[in-house]
Design a protein around this motif. Structure first.
Motif, PDB file in Angstrom:
ATOM      1  N   VAL A  48     -24.572  -8.117 -77.217  1.00 50.22           N
ATOM      2  CA  VAL A  48     -25.110  -9.018 -78.449  1.00 50.22           C
ATOM      3  C   VAL A  48     -25.186  -8.880 -79.089  1.00 50.22           C
ATOM      4  CG1 VAL A  48     -27.536 -10.618 -78.437  1.00 50.22           C
ATOM      5  CG2 VAL A  48     -26.927  -9.400 -76.047  1.00 50.22           C
ATOM      6  N   PHE A  49     -24.064  -9.418 -80.309  1.00 49.44           N
ATOM      7  CA  PHE A  49     -23.681  -9.179 -81.629  1.00 49.44           C
ATOM      8  C   PHE A  49     -22.957 -10.451 -82.074  1.00 49.44           C
ATOM      9  CE2 PHE A  49     -23.009  -4.938 -80.318  1.00 49.44           C
ATOM     10  CZ  PHE A  49     -23.685  -3.931 -81.243  1.00 49.44           C
ATOM     11  N   HIS A  84     -27.834  -2.171 -73.885  1.00 51.03           N
ATOM     12  CA  HIS A  84     -27.606  -3.028 -75.391  1.00 51.03           C
ATOM     13  C   HIS A  84     -28.395  -4.414 -74.934  1.00 51.03           C
ATOM     14  CE1 HIS A  84     -26.154  -5.457 -78.707  1.00 51.03           C
ATOM     15  NE2 HIS A  84     -26.407  -4.493 -79.380  1.00 51.03           N
ATOM     16  N   TYR A  85     -27.712  -4.815 -73.976  1.00 51.02           N
ATOM     17  CA  TYR A  85     -28.555  -6.317 -73.986  1.00 51.02           C
ATOM     18  C   TYR A  85     -29.892  -6.307 -72.844  1.00 51.02           C
ATOM     19  CZ  TYR A  85     -29.180 -10.123 -71.001  1.00 51.02           C
ATOM     20  OH  TYR A  85     -29.586 -11.639 -70.573  1.00 51.02           O
ATOM     21  N   THR A  88     -32.176  -5.432 -76.528  1.00 51.68           N
ATOM     22  CA  THR A  88     -32.003  -6.432 -77.385  1.00 51.68           C
ATOM     23  C   THR A  88     -32.818  -7.859 -76.899  1.00 51.68           C
ATOM     24  OG1 THR A  88     -29.320  -5.777 -77.879  1.00 51.68           O
ATOM     25  CG2 THR A  88     -30.525  -8.607 -78.744  1.00 51.68           C
ATOM     26  N   ARG A  89     -32.546  -8.157 -75.589  1.00 48.43           N
ATOM     27  CA  ARG A  89     -33.619  -9.048 -74.883  1.00 48.43           C
ATOM     28  C   ARG A  89     -34.427  -8.879 -75.245  1.00 48.43           C
ATOM     29  NH1 ARG A  89     -35.446  -9.230 -69.279  1.00 48.43           N
ATOM     30  NH2 ARG A  89     -35.183 -11.197 -68.843  1.00 48.43           N
ATOM     31  N   GLY A  91     -36.079  -7.530 -77.655  1.00 45.46           N
ATOM     32  CA  GLY A  91     -36.792  -7.061 -78.857  1.00 45.46           C
ATOM     33  C   GLY A  91     -36.639  -5.506 -79.028  1.00 45.46           C
ATOM     34  N   ASP A  93     -34.327  -2.057 -79.632  1.00 42.45           N
ATOM     35  CA  ASP A  93     -33.228  -1.397 -80.731  1.00 42.45           C
ATOM     36  C   ASP A  93     -32.785  -0.728 -79.960  1.00 42.45           C
ATOM     37  OD1 ASP A  93     -31.171   0.884 -81.990  1.00 42.45           O
ATOM     38  OD2 ASP A  93     -32.269  -0.275 -83.687  1.00 42.45           O
ATOM     39  N   PRO A  94     -31.617  -0.932 -79.830  1.00 42.24           N
ATOM     40  CA  PRO A  94     -30.537  -0.124 -78.623  1.00 42.24           C
ATOM     41  C   PRO A  94     -30.674   1.350 -78.445  1.00 42.24           C
ATOM     42  CG  PRO A  94     -29.987  -1.800 -79.090  1.00 42.24           C
ATOM     43  CD  PRO A  94     -30.802  -1.887 -80.241  1.00 42.24           C
ATOM     44  N   CYS A 149     -36.950  -1.137 -69.865  1.00 40.21           N
ATOM     45  CA  CYS A 149     -37.513  -2.093 -71.153  1.00 40.21           C
ATOM     46  C   CYS A 149     -38.413  -3.233 -71.562  1.00 40.21           C
ATOM     47  CB  CYS A 149     -36.233  -2.889 -72.041  1.00 40.21           C
ATOM     48  SG  CYS A 149     -34.403  -1.410 -72.328  1.00 40.21           S
TER      49      CYS A 149
END
Length: 208
Positions: A48-49, A84-85, A88-89, A91, A93-94, A149
């Motif tokens: 997600v970038f 990362h997904y 990010t999903r 909220g 920090d990866p 997460c």
């Protein structure tokens, strides 16, 4: 802060499984429902970038840092994309989640702690009953990251955005500095960006 880095390096050399005495707590219906909805979202993980170039730069850099622990290129990039997904999903920090996984399991997919926590993010089995089901396999990479997460996000919300205290809750050691300091130390020494290469900005994080 130098002490955090030293602690992190010592633990990364011979890393035990560090899940603490996290206890099951009653969840309100609204919270349980929201967490269940999060767990059951079946969207396939993706980076997600803002643009593909940033995503490619992040993946290359993190892949090079993780290569010693996960030599297989395909599995390493698959894991990083999922981290990362899911971070990010939720909220989060990866890079912080990477530091947490380093401390919790040393990136061992099948790690089990002395109190029964499982997988990469050392998820306690009672969470299957609280927000999931017995069909959820906590050794599955995607499932474990989704649970971990979601749970950490729940604790961040409880602590009104205080990541330090949320990490204490995640480990079952709220009020004790060792675990939050290890995660924050791992985040800084191993996983944070020291420069803005590839259009990425340096990571800011709390300290104690």
């Amino acid at each position: 802060m130098r002490r955090l880095v030293i602690v992190s390096m010592l633990f990364s050399a011979a890393l035990p499984v560090l899940a603490g005495a996290q206890k099951e707590e009653a969840l309100s219906l609204s919270v349980a429902t929201a967490m269940q909805r999060s767990i059951n979202d079946s969207v396939a993980p993706r980076l997600v970038f803002a643009n593909p170039a940033e995503g490619d730069a992040w993946l290359r850099e993190m892949s090079s840092r993780l290569k010693k622990k996960i030599p297989d290129d395909f599995m390493r990039e698959k894991l990083l994309t999922a981290i990362h997904y899911e971070a990010t999903r939720a909220g989060l920090d990866p890079q912080m989640v990477l530091g947490l996984i380093q401390v919790e399991s040393g990136f061992r997919k099948y790690a089990i702690s002395s109190v029964g926590a499982r997988g990469l993010m050392q998820v306690m089995p009672f969470w299957q009953r609280s927000i999931g089901s017995s069909e959820h396999n906590l050794f599955d990479m995607y499932t474990n990251l989704r649970f971990g997460c979601t749970i950490l996000r729940h604790y961040v919300d409880i602590e009104k955005g205080d990541l330090y205290r949320a990490l204490g809750r995640y480990n079952g050691s709220l009020g004790q500095p060792e675990y939050p300091n290890m995660v924050l130390g791992a985040w800084k020494s191993q996983w944070s960006w020291q420069g803005g290469g590839g259009g990425l900005q340096a990571v800011a994080y709390p300290s104690r």
